[in-house]
Design a protein around this motif. Structure first.
Motif, mmCIF file in Angstrom:
data_model
loop_
_atom_site.group_PDB
_atom_site.id
_atom_site.type_symbol
_atom_site.label_atom_id
_atom_site.label_comp_id
_atom_site.label_asym_id
_atom_site.label_seq_id
_atom_site.Cartn_x
_atom_site.Cartn_y
_atom_site.Cartn_z
ATOM 1 N N LYS A 112 0.835 -1.209 0.000
ATOM 2 C CA LYS A 112 0.000 0.000 0.000
ATOM 3 C C LYS A 112 0.861 1.247 0.000
ATOM 4 O O LYS A 112 0.563 2.221 -0.707
ATOM 5 N N LEU A 113 1.941 1.241 0.777
ATOM 6 C CA LEU A 113 2.847 2.385 0.801
ATOM 7 C C LEU A 113 3.426 2.636 -0.585
ATOM 8 O O LEU A 113 3.480 3.778 -1.056
ATOM 9 N N VAL A 114 3.853 1.570 -1.258
ATOM 10 C CA VAL A 114 4.444 1.714 -2.597
ATOM 11 C C VAL A 114 3.431 2.296 -3.582
ATOM 12 O O VAL A 114 3.730 3.249 -4.319
ATOM 13 N N PRO A 145 -8.138 -5.376 0.649
ATOM 14 C CA PRO A 145 -8.781 -6.578 1.198
ATOM 15 C C PRO A 145 -7.827 -7.465 1.990
ATOM 16 O O PRO A 145 -8.218 -8.054 3.006
ATOM 17 N N GLN A 146 -6.571 -7.556 1.539
ATOM 18 C CA GLN A 146 -5.585 -8.339 2.279
ATOM 19 C C GLN A 146 -5.314 -7.726 3.652
ATOM 20 O O GLN A 146 -5.213 -8.435 4.654
ATOM 21 N N ILE A 147 -5.191 -6.401 3.694
ATOM 22 C CA ILE A 147 -4.963 -5.730 4.977
ATOM 23 C C ILE A 147 -6.124 -5.998 5.919
ATOM 24 O O ILE A 147 -5.930 -6.348 7.089
ATOM 25 N N ARG A 148 -7.336 -5.868 5.412
ATOM 26 C CA ARG A 148 -8.507 -6.111 6.271
ATOM 27 C C ARG A 148 -8.547 -7.552 6.771
ATOM 28 O O ARG A 148 -8.913 -7.819 7.920
ATOM 29 N N GLN A 149 -8.171 -8.502 5.907
ATOM 30 C CA GLN A 149 -8.152 -9.898 6.324
ATOM 31 C C GLN A 149 -7.180 -10.110 7.479
ATOM 32 O O GLN A 149 -7.501 -10.808 8.453
ATOM 33 N N GLY A 188 -5.434 1.867 7.619
ATOM 34 C CA GLY A 188 -6.865 1.887 7.881
ATOM 35 C C GLY A 188 -7.302 1.305 9.205
ATOM 36 O O GLY A 188 -8.505 1.182 9.457
ATOM 37 N N LEU A 189 -6.362 0.933 10.070
ATOM 38 C CA LEU A 189 -6.733 0.393 11.376
ATOM 39 C C LEU A 189 -7.406 1.479 12.207
ATOM 40 O O LEU A 189 -6.837 2.547 12.435
ATOM 41 N N ASP A 190 -8.638 1.188 12.661
ATOM 42 C CA ASP A 190 -9.378 2.139 13.480
ATOM 43 C C ASP A 190 -10.245 1.379 14.483
ATOM 44 O O ASP A 190 -10.009 0.185 14.726
ATOM 45 N N GLU A 191 -11.231 2.036 15.039
ATOM 46 C CA GLU A 191 -12.055 1.448 16.083
ATOM 47 C C GLU A 191 -12.907 0.270 15.603
ATOM 48 O O GLU A 191 -13.547 -0.395 16.421
ATOM 49 N N ASN A 192 -12.943 0.025 14.307
ATOM 50 C CA ASN A 192 -13.636 -1.164 13.810
ATOM 51 C C ASN A 192 -12.943 -2.449 14.253
ATOM 52 O O ASN A 192 -13.537 -3.532 14.160
ATOM 53 N N TRP A 193 -11.704 -2.337 14.716
ATOM 54 C CA TRP A 193 -10.955 -3.477 15.250
ATOM 55 C C TRP A 193 -10.596 -3.147 16.702
ATOM 56 O O TRP A 193 -9.456 -2.806 17.030
ATOM 57 N N PRO A 194 -11.568 -3.238 17.611
ATOM 58 C CA PRO A 194 -11.370 -2.728 18.972
ATOM 59 C C PRO A 194 -10.272 -3.420 19.757
ATOM 60 O O PRO A 194 -9.615 -2.790 20.593
ATOM 61 N N HIS A 195 -10.057 -4.714 19.520
ATOM 62 C CA HIS A 195 -9.014 -5.416 20.270
ATOM 63 C C HIS A 195 -7.625 -4.955 19.840
ATOM 64 O O HIS A 195 -6.703 -4.901 20.671
ATOM 65 N N LEU A 196 -7.472 -4.599 18.579
ATOM 66 C CA LEU A 196 -6.183 -4.083 18.113
ATOM 67 C C LEU A 196 -5.937 -2.676 18.644
ATOM 68 O O LEU A 196 -4.818 -2.345 19.062
#
Length: 223
Positions: A112-114, A145-149, A188-196
């Protein structure tokens, strides 16, 4: 004396953190990225042929790669039970997360950075729409999609105990900090992944983590 060849805004920050958790004395030798290319300076190649960070020296030993350094430090100096005992199931899980962090979790984040840089790179006006279209398609159809997985996978894993190995903090959490901080900064990591998100808050509150930031200096990946 352990020497950490520390590059600003890099994976070597977590090596400083581990050394603080272990309570070891160490020296920090600083290197600064080129402000235009963001690459490490050539001086790092005098320490290790790849010229990247982290690298540590410990007596006659020179060792690169975060996972290898973490395993060496815990095998050699760990008095605080930051790694499970050899021959246990938790030890195997510990080794798994040391490899997963760079082998699996970081791969789509780096892609994604690239592709973000491809989208923003200066280029002739007639090429820009094509380049942006290819980059956007790659991100939307595969990379994101890979990141979300991976975020789903890690979030589900942390639901049980809040740590990656067993029910207490280990050096595997040090290794896993960088991909999660990178995901929060640009994946894209945000509050949708509360444990993270809760996990990041817990590690950032650790005194050893705060001391490592003071020793390491600039660490913009947190912003």
């Amino acid at each position: 004396m352990i020497v950490v060849h520390h590059l600003n805004n890099s994976r070597s920050q977590r090596i400083l953190w581990l050394l603080e958790e272990l309570g070891l004395e160490y020296e920090v030798k600083r290197y600064e990225r080129d402000p235009k290319t963001m690459l490490a300076p050539p001086e790092l190649k005098a320490v290790h042929p790849l010229g990247k960070s982290p690298v540590i020296t410990d007596g006659e030993l020179t060792l690169a790669e975060s996972g290898a350094i973490i395993q060496y430090l815990t095998d050699t100096y760990d008095q605080n039970a930051l790694a499970p005992a050899q021959g246990t199931a938790q030890r195997l899980e510990f080794i798994y997360w040391l490899h997963y962090a760079e082998g699996s979790a970081m791969s789509p984040l780096l892609l994604k950075l690239v592709f973000n840089r491809v989208e923003s790179a200066p280029m002739p006006f007639f090429i820009k729409p094509v380049a942006r279209g290819i980059a956007g398609k790659a991100k939307s159809s595969f990379i994101e999609p890979q990141i979300r997985q991976h975020l789903d996978y890690m979030n589900d894993h942390l639901a049980a105990t809040g740590w990656f190995v067993g029910d207490e903090f280990t050096a595997a959490d040090v290794q896993m900090s960088f991909p999660l901080e990178a995901a929060a900064a640009r994946g894209g990591l945000d509050e949708n992944w509360p444990h993270l998100i809760g996990y990041l808050r817990r590690i950032h509150e650790r005194q050893a983590y705060q001391r490592a930031l003071q020793r390491g200096g600039e660490y913009d990946i947190l912003g």
